[in-house]
Design a protein around this motif. Structure first.
Motif, short mmCIF file in Angstrom:
data_model
loop_
_atom_site.label_atom_id
_atom_site.label_comp_id
_atom_site.label_asym_id
_atom_site.label_seq_id
_atom_site.Cartn_x
_atom_site.Cartn_y
_atom_site.Cartn_z
N GLY A 69 0.79 -1.29 -0.08
CA GLY A 69 -0.05 -0.14 -0.10
C GLY A 69 0.68 1.10 -0.06
N LEU A 70 2.07 1.23 -0.53
CA LEU A 70 2.87 2.43 -0.54
C LEU A 70 2.84 3.23 -1.79
N PRO A 71 2.76 4.48 -1.82
CA PRO A 71 2.92 5.24 -2.82
C PRO A 71 4.23 5.10 -3.80
N VAL A 72 4.29 5.42 -5.02
CA VAL A 72 5.23 5.62 -5.72
C VAL A 72 6.55 6.53 -5.22
N PRO A 73 7.89 6.06 -5.07
CA PRO A 73 8.38 7.04 -4.75
C PRO A 73 8.61 8.43 -5.32
N ASP A 74 8.60 9.67 -4.92
CA ASP A 74 8.86 10.86 -5.33
C ASP A 74 9.53 11.05 -6.48
N PHE A 75 10.98 10.61 -6.38
CA PHE A 75 11.83 11.00 -7.23
C PHE A 75 11.62 10.16 -8.68
N TYR A 76 11.06 8.88 -8.61
CA TYR A 76 10.59 8.22 -9.76
C TYR A 76 9.54 8.74 -10.50
N SER A 77 8.47 9.39 -9.75
CA SER A 77 7.17 9.89 -10.27
C SER A 77 7.70 11.21 -11.07
N SER A 78 8.58 11.96 -10.39
CA SER A 78 9.00 13.17 -11.17
C SER A 78 10.04 13.02 -12.32
N ARG A 79 10.65 11.81 -12.33
CA ARG A 79 11.35 11.31 -13.31
C ARG A 79 10.52 10.86 -14.48
#
Length: 710
Positions: free
Chosen positions: A696-706
């Protein structure tokens, strides 16, 4: 009918009427009895003589003479003939049934006629023995009164019914002749019914049984008795016991036989039961009325069925006749083609016969001429024509050799008729539509309070409308593809609840349901919009794991009982979207190399993850890591794990990539690309490693921005 017997008896003789006549007062008398009670009036006192002598009595008085009462008092028993001097005052007699009659007149002289038809004395008077109204007879005498043929017929029928044998009143089909009658029950019994329904024991032992004839007489002569108690003959029934369902008397109550029972007044219960029976009869009458109407409907249906059958048979015969006519027309066309082919073949053969005959005649003539030439003995003359004959013979022979002796036409007909498709169509000829005997089911109703989603599964529930009378044999549940595409069937059955697994995460689905039976399919229900979870919540799956895997912490923590690597999968599969989960290393002894990644549901469970082509994994020790698929090791990367380390797995099915992280840092490059299909989270480990799953974890922020930059 016993009560009406007195109405059928003459008031004079007390017997049944014989040849009854009707008096002007509407009462009846036997014709013989009427003659017996005639009274002769003196000639001088007759109305005719009085009118002739001019007496003071008016015509009106004589016309109303039959309306005057001949008695001074209605109950005195005596009467006088007022106005007749020769009529002595004489007391009246009584008939056998108690009616007062007048003394008979002197018998008339005997004649050859019967007493009923003999002429009566002139100036005779007759008085009705019931209403005592008098009437002077005219010249016709008693023949002036009409005969009561109807009453005579009623008496005949009554005597016939009375003469018939008494029948049992309890036989169901053919009543047998009664042998006894119970005076208390007032019922006629045959021997079998008496033994069955009136045994000589218990309360019925005190009843009196008499022969049927005596019972009929006692029933007619004796008034109906008030019902008395069977235990106390002197007491009348006055109360009713509700529990025993029987009437009782006061003495029964005093003796305490019904002390604990509910007792009510007999009259009240009589009225209550009459009311209940009347209501029940009303309901039964309604059913009988409905049954009669239903029978009329069924009879109308029989007639309608017969009419429809005749009409349908006529239509069917017309359709079949049309097919037969079409087949006959086609038959004629085909026969015409056969005849045409026949004529063509005959023409070709006949032409060839004619041509061959001419050629043969020419050849035969040439041969005869050549034979004559060969007989020539003059060499010089022979040689002068031999060359020309030789060339002519060769030319004729060549003409025969160019297919002249080959038939130009075969005897077989090249036409071929294939009737198998038509025969198959005839065999398949059937009614294409059968009228529905019952309507289709009503539209189902989705129960929104019971419909829900969990992760990538959806549960739907529905029901039939409350007032629906048409049963449904099953239901069809349909969902679209999550992208607004076409609906597809996901369930067909009798249940009214269904859970659909394997949906895409973070997707919107439309669901609808319809009912069906033998007649057809109902309309669709309203469309329900379902939203699956944005992130996945799941645990390890004990059902698909290797038997050496040990589970704890609600199946979120796993370890192994073997030194060999064993595989365990997550419960949820992914085929769409971006998913991220982490595993915490709770124990790490002796530097083993566990593997983390994804796998198919049928991956090998007794080897390291990635050894076969069903898994994509990263295995790591305390110093470095490798990516492995189908036992191929790639991308060695420095950096390992220790106790307390966190391994992250990022599965991006939108971009079809798989990436690994250790302690929030990407481990090496993108591990695998072009991954497609259904994947389950997977781990392989041995007894030296224990890990705990975090979902139930969100996608890491750095991956979303990438991903947004890309």
């Amino acid at each position: 009918m016993e009560e009406m017997e007195e109405e059928l008896k003459c008031p004079v003789c007390g017997s049944f009427y014989r040849e009854p006549i009707i008096l002007p007062c509407s009462h009846n008398l036997c014709q013989a009895c009427a003659r017996n009670i005639l009274v002769q009036t003196p000639e001088s006192e007759s109305p005719q003589s009085r009118r002739a002598s001019g007496s003071g009595v008016s015509d009106y008085d004589y016309l109303d003479l039959d309306k005057m009462s001949l008695y001074s008092e209605a109950d005195s028993g005596y009467g006088s003939y007022g106005g007749f001097a020769s009529a002595p005052t004489t007391p009246c007699q009584k008939s056998p049934n108690g009616v007062r009659v007048f003394p008979p007149a002197m018998p008339p002289p005997a004649t050859h006629l019967s007493p009923a038809l003999a002429s009566v004395p002139r100036n005779s008077c007759i008085t009705c023995p019931q209403c005592h109204r008098s009437l002077i007879l005219d010249d016709r005498g008693l023949r002036g009164f009409p005969k009561n043929r109807v009453l005579e017929g009623v008496i005949d029928r009554y005597q016939q019914s009375k003469a018939a044998a008494l029948k049992c009143q309890l036989c169901e089909k053919a009543p047998k002749e009664a042998t006894v009658m119970c005076e208390q029950c007032d019922v006629f019994y045959c021997d079998p019914c008496r033994l069955r329904c009136h045994p000589p024991r218990g309360p019925l032992a005190k009843h009196r049984l008499v022969p049927p004839a005596q019972g009929r007489v006692s029933r007619r002569l004796s008034p109906r008795k008030v019902s008395t108690c069977t235990d106390h003959e002197l007491e009348n029934h006055s109360m009713y016991c509700v529990q025993c369902k029987m009437p009782v008397c006061y003495q029964c109550l005093e003796e305490g036989k019904h002390s604990s029972h509910e007792v009510k007044a007999l009259g009240a219960m009589w009225k209550l039961h009459k009311s209940q029976l009347s209501q029940a009869l009303n309901g039964l009458s309604d059913r009988a009325k409905e049954a009669k109407e239903f029978l009329v409907q069924l009879r109308n249906m029989v007639q309608q069925i017969q009419e429809n059958s005749v009409e349908f048979e006529a239509c069917l015969v017309a359709q079949c006749d049309a097919l037969i006519d079409a087949l006959n027309r086609r038959k004629a066309q085909l026969l015409a083609r056969v005849n045409k082919e026949h004529e063509h073949k005959l023409k070709v053969v006949r032409d060839q016969i004619s041509h061959c005959t001419v050629k043969l005649r020419q050849t035969t003539g040439l041969m005869e001429y050549c034979l004559e030439v060969i007989k020539e003995n003059d060499p010089s003359g022979f040689l002068q024509i031999s060359d020309a004959l030789i060339r002519r013979v060769h030319l004729t022979e060549d003409q025969w050799g160019k297919g002249t002796l080959t038939p130009r036409m075969t005897t077989d007909f090249d036409l071929s008729l294939d009737n198998s498709p038509l025969l198959q169509s005839i065999h398949q000829l059937d009614f294409v539509q059968v009228k529905a005997s019952s309507p289709v089911p009503a539209t189902p109703i989705l129960q929104l309070e019971e419909c829900c989603t969990h992760n990538n599964s959806a549960t739907l529930s529905w029901k039939q409308p409350p007032l629906s009378t048409v049963p449904a044999e099953g239901y069809i549940l349909e969902l679209d593809d999550g992208n607004g595409g076409q609906f597809r069937e996901v369930y067909v059955g009798k249940e009214t609840m269904c859970t659909v697994d394997g949906l895409h995460f973070n997707s919107t689905y439309n669901a609808r349901v319809k009912a069906f039976n033998k007649t057809g399919v109902s309309p669709y229900s309203k469309t329900l919009v379902l939203q699956t979870s944005e992130v996945a919540w799941f645990a390890f799956d004990p059902g698909s794991a290797h038997s050496d895997i040990i589970f704890s912490n609600d199946n979120l923590t796993v370890t192994c009982s073997s030194y060999d690597d064993r595989v365990v999968l997550g419960k949820t599969g992914f085929s769409k979207g971006v998913h991220y989960w982490e595993l915490t290393v709770d124990r790490y002894d002796n530097h083993p190399d566990p593997a983390f990644g994804v796998a198919r549901i049928d991956v090998m469970k007794d080897v390291m993850l990635g050894k076969d082509d069903k898994a994509w994994a990263m295995y790591v020790d305390n110093n470095r890591s490798w990516f492995m698929h189908n036992n191929s090791h790639t991308n060695r990367t420095e950096g390992g794990i220790t106790k307390g380390a966190t391994v992250g797995v990022l599965l991006d099915l939108n971009r079809k990539t798989l990436t690994f992280f250790i302690n929030d840092e990407q481990q090496g490059p993108i591990a695998f690309e072009n991954v497609e299909g259904l994947f389950f989270p997977a781990v392989s480990l041995n007894r030296n490693v224990q890990v705990t799953l975090h979902t139930g974890l969100p996608v890491p922020d750095f991956y979303s921005s990438r991903a947004s930059i890309a």
